[in-house]
Design a protein around this motif. Structure first.
Motif, PDB file in Angstrom:
ATOM      1  N   GLY A 216       8.309  28.697   3.332  1.00  0.00           N
ATOM      2  CA  GLY A 216       7.276  29.432   4.022  1.00  0.00           C
ATOM      3  C   GLY A 216       6.237  30.040   3.107  1.00  0.00           C
TER       4      GLY A 216
ATOM      5  N   ARG B  46       7.197  23.872   0.477  1.00  0.00           N
ATOM      6  CA  ARG B  46       6.412  24.927   1.115  1.00  0.00           C
ATOM      7  C   ARG B  46       6.875  25.165   2.543  1.00  0.00           C
ATOM      8  NH1 ARG B  46       0.285  23.731   0.646  1.00  0.00           N
ATOM      9  NH2 ARG B  46       0.273  25.472   2.080  1.00  0.00           N
ATOM     10  N   ALA B  47       7.199  24.093   3.289  1.00  0.00           N
ATOM     11  CA  ALA B  47       7.664  24.237   4.659  1.00  0.00           C
ATOM     12  C   ALA B  47       9.012  24.943   4.701  1.00  0.00           C
ATOM     13  CB  ALA B  47       7.767  22.867   5.315  1.00  0.00           C
TER      14      ALA B  47
END
Length: 88
Positions: A85, A81-82
């Motif tokens: 985004g 997810r990081a």
């Protein structure tokens, strides 16, 4: 010969030998099954005593491994997810 029975085209079966073979096969099958049951009982008892001798029970090991897998999965998901985004 009274013990022989004639079956089509001259094929003769000696009934006493046939009955004896069937009886021995049956006895052998029963003895084989009894031997297999004894082997299974011996292995089961050995396994139980081995599990009892362990410092950490298998259930605790499984719970720890499941917890570690969940933590690793969550860390991987958060890293993905990081990187991408994604708000999900």
């Amino acid at each position: 010969m009274a013990t022989n029975q004639k079956i089509s085209n001259g094929f003769q079966v000696n009934r006493s030998l046939l009955v004896g073979g069937v009886a021995l096969t049956g006895i052998g099958s029963v003895l084989g099954a009894a031997g297999a049951a004894l082997v299974c009982a011996a292995l089961f008892n050995a396994g139980r005593s081995w599990v009892r001798s362990l410092e950490t029970p298998p259930s605790a090991l499984a719970q720890r491994a499941l917890h570690e897998a969940r933590v690793a999965s969550t860390a991987g998901w958060e890293a993905w997810r990081a990187e991408h985004g994604s708000p999900n």
